[in-house]
Design a protein around this motif. Structure first.
Motif, PDB file in Angstrom:
ATOM      1  N   MET A   1       0.845  -1.187   0.000  1.00 35.53           N
ATOM      2  CA  MET A   1       0.000   0.000   0.000  1.00 35.53           C
ATOM      3  C   MET A   1       0.887   1.246   0.000  1.00 35.53           C
ATOM      4  SD  MET A   1      -1.671  -2.716   1.482  1.00 35.53           S
ATOM      5  CE  MET A   1      -1.332  -2.704   3.216  1.00 35.53           C
ATOM      6  N   GLU A   2       0.343   2.337  -0.470  1.00 39.84           N
ATOM      7  CA  GLU A   2       1.094   3.587  -0.491  1.00 39.84           C
ATOM      8  C   GLU A   2       0.481   4.581   0.499  1.00 39.84           C
ATOM      9  OE1 GLU A   2       2.913   5.257  -3.688  1.00 39.84           O
ATOM     10  OE2 GLU A   2       2.752   3.560  -5.026  1.00 39.84           O
ATOM     11  N   ILE A   3       1.297   5.506   0.917  1.00 34.30           N
ATOM     12  CA  ILE A   3       0.854   6.550   1.843  1.00 34.30           C
ATOM     13  C   ILE A   3       0.596   7.821   1.036  1.00 34.30           C
ATOM     14  CG2 ILE A   3       1.560   7.987   3.801  1.00 34.30           C
ATOM     15  CD1 ILE A   3       3.427   5.517   4.548  1.00 34.30           C
TER      16      ILE A   3
ATOM     17  N   ILE B   1      -3.879   5.244   3.514  1.00 37.26           N
ATOM     18  CA  ILE B   1      -3.156   4.212   2.764  1.00 37.26           C
ATOM     19  C   ILE B   1      -4.062   3.754   1.624  1.00 37.26           C
ATOM     20  CG2 ILE B   1      -1.610   3.436   4.590  1.00 37.26           C
ATOM     21  CD1 ILE B   1      -3.464   1.127   5.159  1.00 37.26           C
TER      22      ILE B   1
ATOM     23  N   THR C   1      -4.625   0.960  -1.752  1.00 35.74           N
ATOM     24  CA  THR C   1      -4.254  -0.324  -2.351  1.00 35.74           C
ATOM     25  C   THR C   1      -4.552  -0.243  -3.845  1.00 35.74           C
ATOM     26  OG1 THR C   1      -4.366  -2.726  -2.060  1.00 35.74           O
ATOM     27  CG2 THR C   1      -6.456  -1.545  -1.953  1.00 35.74           C
TER      28      THR C   1
ATOM     29  N   ALA D   1      -6.549  -5.574  -6.151  1.00 37.65           N
ATOM     30  CA  ALA D   1      -6.918  -5.400  -4.747  1.00 37.65           C
ATOM     31  C   ALA D   1      -7.797  -4.168  -4.558  1.00 37.65           C
ATOM     32  CB  ALA D   1      -5.665  -5.291  -3.873  1.00 37.65           C
TER      33      ALA D   1
ATOM     34  N   LEU E   1       0.262  -4.227   9.978  1.00 38.83           N
ATOM     35  CA  LEU E   1       0.846  -3.379   8.924  1.00 38.83           C
ATOM     36  C   LEU E   1       2.221  -2.851   9.330  1.00 38.83           C
ATOM     37  CD1 LEU E   1      -2.349  -1.262   8.069  1.00 38.83           C
ATOM     38  CD2 LEU E   1      -1.490  -3.273   6.854  1.00 38.83           C
TER      39      LEU E   1
ATOM     40  N   VAL F   1       3.640   0.736   2.675  1.00 37.51           N
ATOM     41  CA  VAL F   1       2.996  -0.011   3.754  1.00 37.51           C
ATOM     42  C   VAL F   1       2.728  -1.430   3.279  1.00 37.51           C
ATOM     43  CG1 VAL F   1       0.946  -0.150   5.218  1.00 37.51           C
ATOM     44  CG2 VAL F   1       1.943   2.076   4.694  1.00 37.51           C
ATOM     45  N   ALA F   2       3.131  -2.405   4.082  1.00 40.21           N
ATOM     46  CA  ALA F   2       2.944  -3.807   3.709  1.00 40.21           C
ATOM     47  C   ALA F   2       2.267  -4.580   4.826  1.00 40.21           C
ATOM     48  CB  ALA F   2       4.301  -4.451   3.401  1.00 40.21           C
ATOM     49  N   THR F   3       1.545  -5.623   4.454  1.00 40.92           N
ATOM     50  CA  THR F   3       1.044  -6.560   5.443  1.00 40.92           C
ATOM     51  C   THR F   3       2.204  -7.495   5.807  1.00 40.92           C
ATOM     52  OG1 THR F   3       0.167  -7.754   3.531  1.00 40.92           O
ATOM     53  CG2 THR F   3      -1.399  -6.542   4.865  1.00 40.92           C
TER      54      THR F   3
ATOM     55  N   THR G   1      -4.488  -6.731   0.407  1.00 42.75           N
ATOM     56  CA  THR G   1      -3.215  -6.026   0.334  1.00 42.75           C
ATOM     57  C   THR G   1      -2.650  -6.080  -1.089  1.00 42.75           C
ATOM     58  OG1 THR G   1      -0.978  -6.012   1.198  1.00 42.75           O
ATOM     59  CG2 THR G   1      -2.000  -8.155   0.976  1.00 42.75           C
TER      60      THR G   1
ATOM     61  N   LEU H   1       0.890  -5.498  -1.147  1.00 42.57           N
ATOM     62  CA  LEU H   1       2.312  -5.604  -0.790  1.00 42.57           C
ATOM     63  C   LEU H   1       2.444  -6.399   0.498  1.00 42.57           C
ATOM     64  CD1 LEU H   1       5.092  -4.452  -1.822  1.00 42.57           C
ATOM     65  CD2 LEU H   1       4.866  -2.716  -0.063  1.00 42.57           C
TER      66      LEU H   1
END
Lengths: 81, 81, 81, 81, 81
Positions: free
Chosen positions: A1-3, A50, A52, A56, C24, C36-38, C68, C70
């Motif tokens: 995910m990105e911020i 965040i 996705t 997703a 996360l 951000v990743a799981t 997710t 990532l």
């Protein structure tokens, strides 16, 4: 995910049927790029979120048939730039 | 989704069967990169549009068998560069 | 897969249902970008990890329905910057 | 889709079974990056082409089981750099 | 597909179950970025290879359940930097 940070709402009246009436937000990435995401969480302008992407992004929508490739999936509790 | 500007039409006579007769547009990204998208909304040259990519690009087409990876999915009502 | 470093945990109370209670992590890419990743492996802060993206990110989770894009899929045994 | 120029053929004798005997081309992106694509249209060296990526790249092949992630899907009629 | 050079092996003992015992290689992209790929062809260090990404990366593996997003799918016969 990105911020990313929520910058604005986006009005887009003429759209493909597959986007339905999905709520759209303009986001700013860390690098300053503007992107458009569907928003199922109701993120206020100015908040850090965040996102996705890819397939997703569709699965994160209450209606998985909305053909987005970027969805806000959470609001970050605390974030300083 | 990304925010791009319609720059031109694209003529591409010799193409794979899977693209069928889909209408193609040359788009310019915010960073000035030129990309090619399928256009199911009939976006006029000069307009700012939002595009969806990946598998969503196919789902945004009336015929989901068109093998695009980038589709114009809406025309933005108001946008200034 | 990409090589990243675990920088922090991420608290995100308000999230889409599809993220469930997934843990996360904030990761830093080689180029210094924050993502951000799981995290199904329990990677400690400071460790170098490999991440998988796209649909593979979901398959790498014990629960493949977590949406997710990532996921941390391994901790590198030895890595110097 | 992206706009690229055919630069060369690529000889790759030792390959995974899933690539079969697919014809490969070295392409140059607008930014000068070299990429490798499968070529079902028979694009001559020097020509400007459009390429499709991701899962669409497989669908653009006559044999959708070729595991490419980039396929030439058309030759542009007229393009000047 | 992208053109990369095999730089090293990667040891990663603690990994998600879905990576199984897949052999991992550190690759260097043309831009000098380091990435990690699964290697079903047995590419020696120093060789130039082509890689496939996304869902194609899984399909290029003998076992398509390995959750990679980057797989070496061929060794280039002749390549000079």
């Amino acid at each position: 995910m990105e911020i990313m940070r929520v910058k604005d709402e986006l009005v887009c009246t003429r759209r493909v049927e597959g986007l339905k009436a999905a709520s759209l937000r303009v986001l700013e990435s860390q690098a300053g790029k503007l992107l458009v995401a569907t928003d199922p969480v109701g993120a206020p302008i100015g908040k850090w979120v965040i996102t996705t992407s890819g397939s997703a992004a569709r699965l994160a929508m209450p209606d998985v048939k909305i053909m987005t490739d970027l969805t806000i999936c959470g609001i970050i509790d605390n974030w300083s730039e």
